[in-house]
Design a protein around this motif. Structure first.
Motif, PDB file in Angstrom:
ATOM      1  N   THR A  34     -13.259  12.862  -0.722  1.00 32.66           N
ATOM      2  CA  THR A  34     -12.779  11.437  -1.553  1.00 32.66           C
ATOM      3  C   THR A  34     -13.561  10.310  -1.899  1.00 32.66           C
ATOM      4  O   THR A  34     -14.842   9.906  -0.733  1.00 32.66           O
ATOM      5  CB  THR A  34     -11.212  11.309  -1.173  1.00 32.66           C
ATOM      6  OG1 THR A  34     -11.504  11.209   0.262  1.00 32.66           O
ATOM      7  CG2 THR A  34     -10.322  11.863  -1.366  1.00 32.66           C
TER       8      THR A  34
ATOM      9  N   GLU B 212       0.727  -1.152   0.248  1.00 33.74           N
ATOM     10  CA  GLU B 212       0.094  -0.239   0.042  1.00 33.74           C
ATOM     11  C   GLU B 212       0.969   1.408   0.263  1.00 33.74           C
ATOM     12  O   GLU B 212       2.050   1.340   0.730  1.00 33.74           O
ATOM     13  CB  GLU B 212      -1.107   0.137   1.260  1.00 33.74           C
ATOM     14  CG  GLU B 212      -2.227  -1.257   1.325  1.00 33.74           C
ATOM     15  CD  GLU B 212      -3.090  -0.651   2.547  1.00 33.74           C
ATOM     16  OE1 GLU B 212      -2.489  -0.461   3.438  1.00 33.74           O
ATOM     17  OE2 GLU B 212      -4.226  -1.703   2.592  1.00 33.74           O
TER      18      GLU B 212
ATOM     19  N   GLN C 121      -3.563   4.617  -0.913  1.00 35.75           N
ATOM     20  CA  GLN C 121      -4.626   3.874  -0.939  1.00 35.75           C
ATOM     21  C   GLN C 121      -5.382   5.478   0.582  1.00 35.75           C
ATOM     22  O   GLN C 121      -6.202   4.927   0.407  1.00 35.75           O
ATOM     23  CB  GLN C 121      -4.584   2.903  -0.574  1.00 35.75           C
ATOM     24  CG  GLN C 121      -4.422   1.688  -1.118  1.00 35.75           C
ATOM     25  CD  GLN C 121      -3.695   1.740  -2.289  1.00 35.75           C
ATOM     26  OE1 GLN C 121      -2.252   1.971  -1.288  1.00 35.75           O
ATOM     27  NE2 GLN C 121      -3.229   1.020  -3.238  1.00 35.75           N
ATOM     28  N   LYS C 122      -3.942   5.949   1.343  1.00 32.68           N
ATOM     29  CA  LYS C 122      -4.691   6.671   2.128  1.00 32.68           C
ATOM     30  C   LYS C 122      -3.789   8.038   1.545  1.00 32.68           C
ATOM     31  O   LYS C 122      -2.458   8.256   1.499  1.00 32.68           O
ATOM     32  CB  LYS C 122      -3.471   5.461   3.627  1.00 32.68           C
ATOM     33  CG  LYS C 122      -3.752   4.238   3.534  1.00 32.68           C
ATOM     34  CD  LYS C 122      -3.596   3.675   4.778  1.00 32.68           C
ATOM     35  CE  LYS C 122      -4.072   2.053   4.831  1.00 32.68           C
ATOM     36  NZ  LYS C 122      -2.742   1.344   5.087  1.00 32.68           N
TER      37      LYS C 122
ATOM     38  N   GLU D 187      -6.345  10.077  -5.666  1.00 31.23           N
ATOM     39  CA  GLU D 187      -6.597   9.077  -5.448  1.00 31.23           C
ATOM     40  C   GLU D 187      -6.482   8.804  -5.876  1.00 31.23           C
ATOM     41  O   GLU D 187      -6.385   6.716  -6.469  1.00 31.23           O
ATOM     42  CB  GLU D 187      -8.117   9.757  -4.689  1.00 31.23           C
ATOM     43  CG  GLU D 187      -9.464   8.292  -4.824  1.00 31.23           C
ATOM     44  CD  GLU D 187     -10.263   8.741  -4.121  1.00 31.23           C
ATOM     45  OE1 GLU D 187     -11.128   8.356  -2.952  1.00 31.23           O
ATOM     46  OE2 GLU D 187     -11.158  10.556  -4.737  1.00 31.23           O
TER      47      GLU D 187
ATOM     48  N   GLY E  13      -2.895   6.533  -7.463  1.00 31.25           N
ATOM     49  CA  GLY E  13      -2.887   4.628  -7.192  1.00 31.25           C
ATOM     50  C   GLY E  13      -2.231   4.818  -5.601  1.00 31.25           C
ATOM     51  O   GLY E  13      -2.307   3.909  -4.335  1.00 31.25           O
TER      52      GLY E  13
ATOM     53  N   ARG F 252       4.366  -2.317  -8.059  1.00 30.81           N
ATOM     54  CA  ARG F 252       3.302  -3.238  -7.988  1.00 30.81           C
ATOM     55  C   ARG F 252       3.383  -4.476  -9.064  1.00 30.81           C
ATOM     56  O   ARG F 252       3.486  -5.790  -8.611  1.00 30.81           O
ATOM     57  CB  ARG F 252       2.167  -2.418  -8.143  1.00 30.81           C
ATOM     58  CG  ARG F 252       1.546  -1.782  -6.484  1.00 30.81           C
ATOM     59  CD  ARG F 252       0.771  -1.827  -6.539  1.00 30.81           C
ATOM     60  NE  ARG F 252      -0.477  -1.096  -5.916  1.00 30.81           N
ATOM     61  CZ  ARG F 252      -1.054   0.359  -4.761  1.00 30.81           C
ATOM     62  NH1 ARG F 252      -1.610   0.998  -6.638  1.00 30.81           N
ATOM     63  NH2 ARG F 252      -1.410   0.840  -4.288  1.00 30.81           N
TER      64      ARG F 252
ATOM     65  N   SER G 162     -12.564   7.003  -1.698  1.00 21.60           N
ATOM     66  CA  SER G 162     -11.775   5.226  -1.709  1.00 21.60           C
ATOM     67  C   SER G 162     -10.118   5.342  -0.040  1.00 21.60           C
ATOM     68  O   SER G 162      -9.956   5.009   0.102  1.00 21.60           O
ATOM     69  CB  SER G 162     -11.064   5.110  -2.512  1.00 21.60           C
ATOM     70  OG  SER G 162     -10.260   5.101  -3.718  1.00 21.60           O
ATOM     71  N   LEU G 163      -9.903   6.815  -0.463  1.00 24.84           N
ATOM     72  CA  LEU G 163      -8.976   7.399   0.522  1.00 24.84           C
ATOM     73  C   LEU G 163      -9.438   6.985   1.776  1.00 24.84           C
ATOM     74  O   LEU G 163      -9.877   7.844   2.543  1.00 24.84           O
ATOM     75  CB  LEU G 163      -8.419   8.665   0.339  1.00 24.84           C
ATOM     76  CG  LEU G 163      -7.712   9.258  -1.029  1.00 24.84           C
ATOM     77  CD1 LEU G 163      -7.143  10.459  -0.854  1.00 24.84           C
ATOM     78  CD2 LEU G 163      -6.447   8.408  -1.244  1.00 24.84           C
TER      79      LEU G 163
ATOM     80  N   ARG H  40     -13.375   4.415   6.127  1.00 26.57           N
ATOM     81  CA  ARG H  40     -12.360   4.483   5.620  1.00 26.57           C
ATOM     82  C   ARG H  40     -11.163   6.209   6.761  1.00 26.57           C
ATOM     83  O   ARG H  40     -10.576   6.748   6.594  1.00 26.57           O
ATOM     84  CB  ARG H  40     -12.738   5.252   4.550  1.00 26.57           C
ATOM     85  CG  ARG H  40     -13.501   4.789   3.065  1.00 26.57           C
ATOM     86  CD  ARG H  40     -13.223   5.168   1.642  1.00 26.57           C
ATOM     87  NE  ARG H  40     -14.246   6.635   1.849  1.00 26.57           N
ATOM     88  CZ  ARG H  40     -14.076   7.987   2.065  1.00 26.57           C
ATOM     89  NH1 ARG H  40     -12.297   8.113   1.756  1.00 26.57           N
ATOM     90  NH2 ARG H  40     -14.592   9.208   2.172  1.00 26.57           N
TER      91      ARG H  40
ATOM     92  N   GLU I 281       3.681  -1.107   3.854  1.00 21.80           N
ATOM     93  CA  GLU I 281       3.157   0.334   3.307  1.00 21.80           C
ATOM     94  C   GLU I 281       4.265   1.138   2.997  1.00 21.80           C
ATOM     95  O   GLU I 281       5.438   1.408   3.689  1.00 21.80           O
ATOM     96  CB  GLU I 281       2.188   0.287   4.462  1.00 21.80           C
ATOM     97  CG  GLU I 281       1.228   2.285   4.391  1.00 21.80           C
ATOM     98  CD  GLU I 281       1.138   2.832   5.652  1.00 21.80           C
ATOM     99  OE1 GLU I 281       0.908   3.435   5.229  1.00 21.80           O
ATOM    100  OE2 GLU I 281       0.168   1.839   5.645  1.00 21.80           O
TER     101      GLU I 281
ATOM    102  N   THR J 164       0.953   5.494   0.764  1.00 21.48           N
ATOM    103  CA  THR J 164       0.368   6.732   1.407  1.00 21.48           C
ATOM    104  C   THR J 164       0.657   7.820   1.716  1.00 21.48           C
ATOM    105  O   THR J 164       2.340   7.890   1.625  1.00 21.48           O
ATOM    106  CB  THR J 164       0.107   6.354   2.975  1.00 21.48           C
ATOM    107  OG1 THR J 164      -0.084   4.954   3.514  1.00 21.48           O
ATOM    108  CG2 THR J 164       0.190   7.560   3.460  1.00 21.48           C
TER     109      THR J 164
END
Length: 315
Positions: A63, A4, A39-40, A34, A37, A287, A65-66, A96, A263, A6
């Motif tokens: 947002t 992941e 995630q946070k 976002e 790619g 990735r 999905s973040l 989230r 992460e 951030t």
């Protein structure tokens, strides 16, 4: 487990305003982050905890999905108040939210009743987190009388979707800090250092977590500052410092992923162009490389030795 990423907001230049100063501009950057790619995103504004909570709410609203990593301190507001506000944020966001607990010196009022010290600070964090989790899970009011907090009929009627399982992030290096993190941390934010120093710290964290039966439950996050000619003088949080083209940066991170880091907390990527490049090249390359290597090396442990042999970790 997939890696992941951030985003840790910094400043493009030391004289610049904070990332969240102009929220119209920030909303555009959040959308780019976002889409890139990540995630946070970490919310850690110099204005402090109450501002962080407001900014977290705005970031969650803008947002889809973040995950918002809210930087938090014990002692600023009472546990019952914090538990209600955090549960409301978690519920509003659909789950989230995660909580990033930092240590902070006790205030002058505390100094009148007990000496200020490192151990005392972490003891208060420990009691604070115990109370938050209890408030997020209890089905009836309870009383508490502890070294730092006194609660009468403590109860949070509207729990967040995570309940007491809200992700807790912590860090530290001392034995005292690791003891508390071993009990509470779901994600441990590592202190940048040499490859061996990071590996040794991970082993210490797992050992501390094992005392609570949690050795396999702790995930690790490593701060990484991506430096280019354009932002070499940027004012960022301390992190592993990596420079070079995106492919080289991705290759430099492979040994850390093989070490068991789940992460990467990316610092120094704040301009729209930098955000897009990081997503399109560095994140995607890393990735894809990990996916190919995991497919080629199914045996446990083989992936780590192979990657470490092919790519040298940055010092």
């Amino acid at each position: 487990m997939p890696i992941e990423f951030t985003h840790v907001p910094g400043k493009t230049h030391p004289a610049d305003a904070s990332f969240f100063y102009d929220f119209v501009e920030t909303a555009t950057k959040l959308s780019l982050i976002e889409d890139a790619g990540f995630q946070k995103i970490v919310v850690d504004d110099p204005a402090g905890l109450l501002t962080n909570m407001d900014l977290a709410a705005q970031a969650l609203d803008r947002t889809s999905s973040l995950v918002v990593v809210l930087t938090h301190w014990a002692g600023v507001i009472e546990p019952t108040v914090a538990a209600r506000q955090l549960a409301a944020l978690d519920a509003k966001s659909g789950g989230r939210l995660s909580l990033r607990m930092l240590s902070e010196p006790l205030n002058d009022d505390d100094a009148e009743t007990r000496p200020i010290g490192h151990t005392v600070v972490w003891q208060r964090i420990d009691e604070y987190l115990v109370l938050l989790k209890r408030l997020w899970s209890n089905d009836r009011p309870f009383d508490h009388e502890g070294a730092f907090y006194s609660i009468k009929s403590g109860y949070v009627p509207r729990k967040g979707p995570h309940g007491a399982e809200l992700t807790i992030r912590m860090g530290g290096q001392s034995g005292t800090a690791l003891k508390v993190a071993g009990r509470h941390a779901d994600v441990f934010e590592l202190t940048p250092g040499s490859f061996d120093e990071i590996r040794q710290l991970m082993e210490r964290v797992r050992s501390a977590a094992a005392e609570h039966g949690r050795a396999s439950k702790v995930r690790f996050a490593l701060p990484v500052r991506i430096r280019s000619e354009d932002n070499a003088a940027a004012s960022c949080q301390k992190a592993a410092d990596i420079a070079g083209p995106p492919a080289q940066i991705a290759l430099s991170l492979l040994p850390y992923a093989a070490l068991g880091i789940h992460e990467f907390m990316i610092v120094g990527v704040d301009r729209p162009r930098e955000i897009a490049t990081a997503g399109r090249e560095t994140i995607a390359l890393l990735r894809n490389s990990l996916a190919r290597r995991e497919a080629d090396v199914p045996q446990p442990g083989a992936f780590a030795s192979r990657v470490t042999g092919e790519a040298r970790a940055p010092s």
